[in-house]
Design a protein around this motif. Structure first.
Motif, mmCIF file in Angstrom:
data_model
loop_
_atom_site.group_PDB
_atom_site.id
_atom_site.type_symbol
_atom_site.label_atom_id
_atom_site.label_comp_id
_atom_site.label_asym_id
_atom_site.label_seq_id
_atom_site.Cartn_x
_atom_site.Cartn_y
_atom_site.Cartn_z
ATOM 1 N N ILE A 15 0.846 -1.204 0.000
ATOM 2 C CA ILE A 15 0.000 0.000 0.000
ATOM 3 C C ILE A 15 0.875 1.244 0.000
ATOM 4 C CG2 ILE A 15 -1.777 1.280 1.221
ATOM 5 C CD1 ILE A 15 -2.755 -1.337 -0.038
ATOM 6 N N GLN A 16 1.942 1.218 0.777
ATOM 7 C CA GLN A 16 2.854 2.356 0.822
ATOM 8 C C GLN A 16 3.444 2.635 -0.553
ATOM 9 O OE1 GLN A 16 3.569 4.182 3.865
ATOM 10 N NE2 GLN A 16 4.210 5.616 2.266
ATOM 11 N N SER A 17 3.818 1.578 -1.252
ATOM 12 C CA SER A 17 4.409 1.754 -2.582
ATOM 13 C C SER A 17 3.393 2.300 -3.577
ATOM 14 C CB SER A 17 4.991 0.423 -3.087
ATOM 15 O OG SER A 17 3.969 -0.540 -3.262
ATOM 16 N N LEU A 18 2.137 1.886 -3.427
ATOM 17 C CA LEU A 18 1.088 2.391 -4.316
ATOM 18 C C LEU A 18 0.836 3.874 -4.068
ATOM 19 C CD1 LEU A 18 -1.603 -0.456 -4.361
ATOM 20 C CD2 LEU A 18 0.023 0.159 -6.140
ATOM 21 N N ILE A 19 0.850 4.274 -2.803
ATOM 22 C CA ILE A 19 0.585 5.662 -2.463
ATOM 23 C C ILE A 19 1.724 6.568 -2.908
ATOM 24 C CG2 ILE A 19 0.301 7.273 -0.521
ATOM 25 C CD1 ILE A 19 -1.209 5.064 0.928
ATOM 26 N N ASP A 20 2.954 6.090 -2.749
ATOM 27 C CA ASP A 20 4.128 6.921 -3.033
ATOM 28 C C ASP A 20 4.499 6.971 -4.510
ATOM 29 O OD1 ASP A 20 4.376 7.505 -0.374
ATOM 30 O OD2 ASP A 20 5.880 5.959 0.013
ATOM 31 N N GLY A 21 4.147 5.922 -5.253
ATOM 32 C CA GLY A 21 4.614 5.821 -6.630
ATOM 33 C C GLY A 21 3.553 6.152 -7.669
ATOM 34 N N VAL A 22 3.960 6.068 -8.922
ATOM 35 C CA VAL A 22 3.037 6.358 -10.030
ATOM 36 C C VAL A 22 1.966 5.294 -10.170
ATOM 37 C CG1 VAL A 22 4.735 7.705 -11.303
ATOM 38 C CG2 VAL A 22 4.615 5.232 -11.658
ATOM 39 N N ASP A 23 2.170 4.147 -9.534
ATOM 40 C CA ASP A 23 1.190 3.064 -9.636
ATOM 41 C C ASP A 23 -0.134 3.408 -8.972
ATOM 42 O OD1 ASP A 23 2.493 1.321 -11.216
ATOM 43 O OD2 ASP A 23 3.220 0.003 -9.620
ATOM 44 N N ARG A 24 -0.150 4.471 -8.181
ATOM 45 C CA ARG A 24 -1.408 4.867 -7.540
ATOM 46 C C ARG A 24 -2.442 5.266 -8.581
ATOM 47 N NH1 ARG A 24 -0.710 10.016 -3.873
ATOM 48 N NH2 ARG A 24 -2.929 9.620 -3.636
ATOM 49 N N TYR A 25 -2.008 5.588 -9.802
ATOM 50 C CA TYR A 25 -2.925 5.973 -10.870
ATOM 51 C C TYR A 25 -3.207 4.823 -11.835
ATOM 52 C CZ TYR A 25 -1.715 10.594 -9.126
ATOM 53 O OH TYR A 25 -1.519 11.681 -8.312
ATOM 54 N N ASN A 26 -2.727 3.646 -11.487
ATOM 55 C CA ASN A 26 -2.951 2.469 -12.322
ATOM 56 C C ASN A 26 -4.264 1.810 -11.907
ATOM 57 O OD1 ASN A 26 -2.975 0.029 -13.661
ATOM 58 N ND2 ASN A 26 -0.826 -0.448 -13.237
ATOM 59 N N PRO A 27 -5.270 1.816 -12.776
ATOM 60 C CA PRO A 27 -6.582 1.264 -12.396
ATOM 61 C C PRO A 27 -6.543 -0.219 -12.044
ATOM 62 C CG PRO A 27 -6.487 1.693 -14.757
ATOM 63 C CD PRO A 27 -5.272 2.338 -14.156
ATOM 64 N N ASP A 28 -5.481 -0.920 -12.484
ATOM 65 C CA ASP A 28 -5.376 -2.340 -12.160
ATOM 66 C C ASP A 28 -5.154 -2.578 -10.667
ATOM 67 O OD1 ASP A 28 -5.664 -2.939 -14.840
ATOM 68 O OD2 ASP A 28 -3.498 -3.062 -15.222
ATOM 69 N N ASP A 47 -6.914 4.686 7.157
ATOM 70 C CA ASP A 47 -5.787 5.141 6.340
ATOM 71 C C ASP A 47 -6.352 6.070 5.270
ATOM 72 O OD1 ASP A 47 -3.593 5.510 4.670
ATOM 73 O OD2 ASP A 47 -2.802 3.510 5.078
ATOM 74 N N VAL A 48 -6.394 7.339 5.588
ATOM 75 C CA VAL A 48 -7.061 8.306 4.719
ATOM 76 C C VAL A 48 -6.384 8.404 3.353
ATOM 77 C CG1 VAL A 48 -7.780 10.701 4.490
ATOM 78 C CG2 VAL A 48 -7.820 9.613 6.724
ATOM 79 N N MET A 49 -5.058 8.411 3.333
ATOM 80 C CA MET A 49 -4.347 8.547 2.068
ATOM 81 C C MET A 49 -4.667 7.395 1.124
ATOM 82 S SD MET A 49 -2.903 11.410 2.174
ATOM 83 C CE MET A 49 -1.965 11.246 0.646
ATOM 84 N N ALA A 50 -4.738 6.187 1.659
ATOM 85 C CA ALA A 50 -5.074 5.029 0.830
ATOM 86 C C ALA A 50 -6.499 5.132 0.311
ATOM 87 C CB ALA A 50 -4.882 3.740 1.628
ATOM 88 N N ASN A 51 -7.405 5.598 1.151
ATOM 89 C CA ASN A 51 -8.804 5.714 0.741
ATOM 90 C C ASN A 51 -9.008 6.830 -0.279
ATOM 91 O OD1 ASN A 51 -9.221 3.645 2.526
ATOM 92 N ND2 ASN A 51 -9.996 4.957 4.161
ATOM 93 N N LEU A 52 -8.258 7.913 -0.112
ATOM 94 C CA LEU A 52 -8.306 8.974 -1.115
ATOM 95 C C LEU A 52 -7.769 8.483 -2.454
ATOM 96 C CD1 LEU A 52 -7.093 12.048 0.995
ATOM 97 C CD2 LEU A 52 -9.407 11.641 0.132
ATOM 98 N N ALA A 53 -6.790 7.584 -2.421
ATOM 99 C CA ALA A 53 -6.244 7.023 -3.659
ATOM 100 C C ALA A 53 -7.315 6.236 -4.414
ATOM 101 C CB ALA A 53 -5.044 6.136 -3.349
#
Length: 226
Positions: A15-28, A47-53
């Motif tokens: 989850i941390q890597s998804l939030i920090d990296g470009v993969d957070r915009y990957n719909p997969d 985890d607000v940041m994850a939910n906002l993602a």
């Protein structure tokens, strides 16, 4: 700058890597974040940041929107009030979703909490149609979380409060109320609940000073000598 305070100490690395990296915009990756939300709903963490993602992915990919996921994100955000999490989530919803009944009802709950209308909150939440309890059903400990936030607000404001008023705020009575008060380290006697002094509810001495210019002082002295 708006502060996002709710970051769990044990956020999974994926989850941390998804939030920090470009993969957070990957719909997969939306399913990974949705599963993480389900975990939050069952373990009472937020985890607000994850939910906002998740909401950001929905914003870019409307075909992925899961109404129940959106509902649970908003309910979790209610449990963090007065933090701004709920409003941050609303900003990422489209206009249609904001006007739909489930979201409108949750906004009503937010308004009542923000206005410290705690007794009204419980009256609405406990309404006869049970719709509010259905909306919050998947979020474990929702009512306890709301009470915790109410307790924080009361402790910041009062050194003592009448027990009947506090019962209305917490929607508790009899032994459940007494046990809850004791768990906070508060004491109840003669219909009044006493709250330990803290940095927020402590009476602060205010020192007022008046600045008088030299010219004003000479005039005052001159008048007194006349």
């Amino acid at each position: 700058m708006t502060r996002v305070a709710n970051t769990p100490s044990n956020r999974p690395e994926v989850i941390q890597s998804l939030i920090d990296g470009v993969d957070r915009y990957n719909p997969d990756n939306v399913s990974i974040l949705e599963e993480y939300l389900a975990t939050q709903c069952s373990n009472r963490e937020v985890d607000v940041m994850a939910n906002l993602a998740i909401l950001k992915l929905y914003q870019f990919n409307p075909h992925l929107i899961n109404d129940q996921v959106v509902n649970n994100i908003l309910v979790k955000a209610l449990t963090t009030l007065p933090e701004p999490d709920f409003n941050l989530c609303l900003y990422l919803l489209n206009e249609q979703m904001v006007t739909e009944e489930p979201v409108v009802r949750l906004i009503t709950l937010r308004d009542l909490i923000e206005q410290t209308r705690f007794k009204d909150f419980w009256n609405v939440y406990e309404g006869g149609d049970e719709i509010y309890k259905e909306l919050t059903a998947e979020v474990l400990g929702f009512e306890d979380s709301i009470r915790k936030n109410i307790v924080n607000a009361v402790a910041m404001t009062f050194q003592s409060i009448e027990a009947p008023i506090l019962k209305g705020y917490l929607h508790l009575k009899d032994q459940a109320f007494s046990d809850f008060v004791k768990a906070q380290g508060w004491t109840e006697a003669n219909g009044v609940v006493s709250i330990p002094i803290n940095k927020d509810n402590e009476a602060k001495t205010t020192v007022l000073t008046e600045n008088i210019k030299f010219e004003q002082l000479t005039k005052i002295i001159g008048h007194s000598n006349d």
